[in-house]
Design an enzyme around this catalytic site. Structure first.
Site, PDB file in Angstrom:
ATOM      1  N   GLU A  19      41.597  30.718  43.250  1.00 24.24           N
ATOM      2  CA  GLU A  19      42.236  32.301  41.959  1.00 24.24           C
ATOM      3  C   GLU A  19      41.129  32.624  41.074  1.00 24.24           C
ATOM      4  O   GLU A  19      40.604  33.157  39.283  1.00 24.24           O
ATOM      5  CB  GLU A  19      42.810  30.866  40.292  1.00 24.24           C
ATOM      6  N   SER A 195      48.381  30.134  40.182  1.00 21.39           N
ATOM      7  CA  SER A 195      48.939  31.170  39.901  1.00 21.39           C
ATOM      8  C   SER A 195      49.613  30.979  41.456  1.00 21.39           C
ATOM      9  O   SER A 195      49.595  32.328  42.269  1.00 21.39           O
ATOM     10  CB  SER A 195      47.766  32.262  40.729  1.00 21.39           C
ATOM     11  N   SER A 335      49.111  38.173  31.246  1.00 20.36           N
ATOM     12  CA  SER A 335      49.816  36.205  31.050  1.00 20.36           C
ATOM     13  C   SER A 335      50.072  35.682  29.942  1.00 20.36           C
ATOM     14  O   SER A 335      50.866  36.651  28.412  1.00 20.36           O
ATOM     15  CB  SER A 335      48.144  35.777  30.796  1.00 20.36           C
TER      16      SER A 335
END
Length: 367
Positions: A19, A195, A335
């Site tokens: 990530e 993720s 997000s």
């Protein structure tokens, strides 16, 4: 009149996990949100090899451009180290020309790191050793939240519903009894990753070995989870002001299309046009209240601090199942954590400011 000293915040990002790029994007967004009149920012990047560098502070350089993901390299800045010594002066710059020069000590660290070597308790342990306050969960909560097996076990012990699953440690395979218990489809994923890296949907047992091998390229411990037909609902949690009870945001629903990818994968999250969502999620008020309560209880069950994003499935019969918790959720412009809190009435800069103040108040050590 003496001008008040600014709070020195070291934002640590990048890192050794899969990530890395998303951590960079999160850090860029945080950099852009901090009030320069209140904070002095020290941007510290970690390369994929684990080298620490004093990086540039331009948020635009840490954004996704088209399909190109940002990355920290050894050429991104001067090398720095953080001694695990509370009597030292904090971060130290290593310069071949000048020897070791000590930066003025930072007041707090914002570890905008996702995945292994960042969200899993490792950097939290280093910061505890160094005696530097930091944003987010402590060593134990970070490790337990990163490991989906132990998230489920701790949540289940508190009466929070979790779906059927099996754990495959290194060298282990799924048994016939497990296959009968889980049914198809199943989702195969690394136990300690995020993720959506390394995740596969298995609709035929003939696909299982390849899916497990894919997950094990990231983590030797693999989770096989029964597919739950339901809506994907997320909730943001913040540690209560002055140490009060944790607070839950409005809920978000991830509107996953069945036309393309059939789960919320990396590309859907971060590339292309993104995945549509609904905030607040269109749920019966009582169901929404239960999801928020489960989110707060999960946060407490893992002994979290600062922040967390808790993800659930809600079935057509309004049954609720915990999916996972993220103790350092993404802070990118798309997000869910900052978007949910903005919809709740706490805009992005205020969320970042609150997290820093919470970390400074808490300090380090046992609580």
């Amino acid at each position: 009149m003496t001008t008040p000293r600014k709070t020195r915040v070291a934002i640590v990002f990048g890192g050794r996990s899969t990530e890395h790029a998303i951590s960079c994007v999160s850090a860029g967004s945080i950099l852009g949100a901090l009030d320069p009149g209140q904070y002095e920012v020290v941007p510290v990047g970690i390369t994929r090899d684990g080298a620490w560098v004093l990086a540039g502070g331009d948020p635009a350089a840490l954004a996704i451009t088209g399909q190109t993901l940002p990355e920290i390299t050894a050429e991104s800045g001067r090398a720095v180290v953080l001694p695990a010594d509370p009597t030292s002066a904090g971060l130290m710059v290593l310069d071949p020309a000048d020897g070791v020069a000590v930066l003025a000590g930072v007041d707090v660290v914002f570890p905008a790191l996702h995945g292994a070597y960042g969200e899993d308790g490792t950097i939290q342990g280093l910061l505890e050793m160094a005696g530097i306050p930091y944003v987010g969960a402590n060593v134990f909560a970070s490790a337990a939240g990163m490991d989906k097996e132990f998230t489920k076990k701790l949540a289940a012990a508190e009466g929070i519903p979790v779906g059927p699953y099996a754990v495959l440690r290194a060298g282990h395979s799924l048994t016939e009894a497990d296959k009968e218990r889980l049914g198809l489809p199943v989702f195969v994923k690394p136990s300690r990753a995020g993720s959506s890296h390394g995740i596969s949907k298995v609709t035929d047992w003939a696909q299982l070995d390849a899916a497990v091998a894919k997950a094990r390229r990231i983590d030797p411990k693999v989770l096989v989870e029964a597919g739950i037909v339901g809506r994907e609902i997320e909730c943001g949690v913040l540690e209560g002001e002055a140490g009060g009870a944790p607070e839950a945001s409005l809920l978000a629903e991830i509107l996953v299309s069945t036309d393309g990818g059939d789960f919320y994968d990396f590309e859907a999250k971060y590339l292309g046009d993104g995945t549509p969502y609904q905030i607040p999620a269109r749920l019966d008020p009582e169901v929404a209240r239960r999801v928020q309560e489960y989110a707060r209880r999960t946060f407490t069950a893992l002994d979290c601090a600062g922040l967390g994003r808790v993800d659930f499935f809600v079935t057509a019969d309004d049954e609720i199942y915990l999916n996972e918790i993220n103790t350092m959720p993404g802070f990118t412009p798309t997000s869910m954590f900052p978007l949910m809190w903005a919809a709740t009435g706490l805009e992005y800069p205020k969320v970042v400011d609150r997290l820093i103040r919470t970390a400074l108040r808490r300090g380090t050590g046992l609580h």
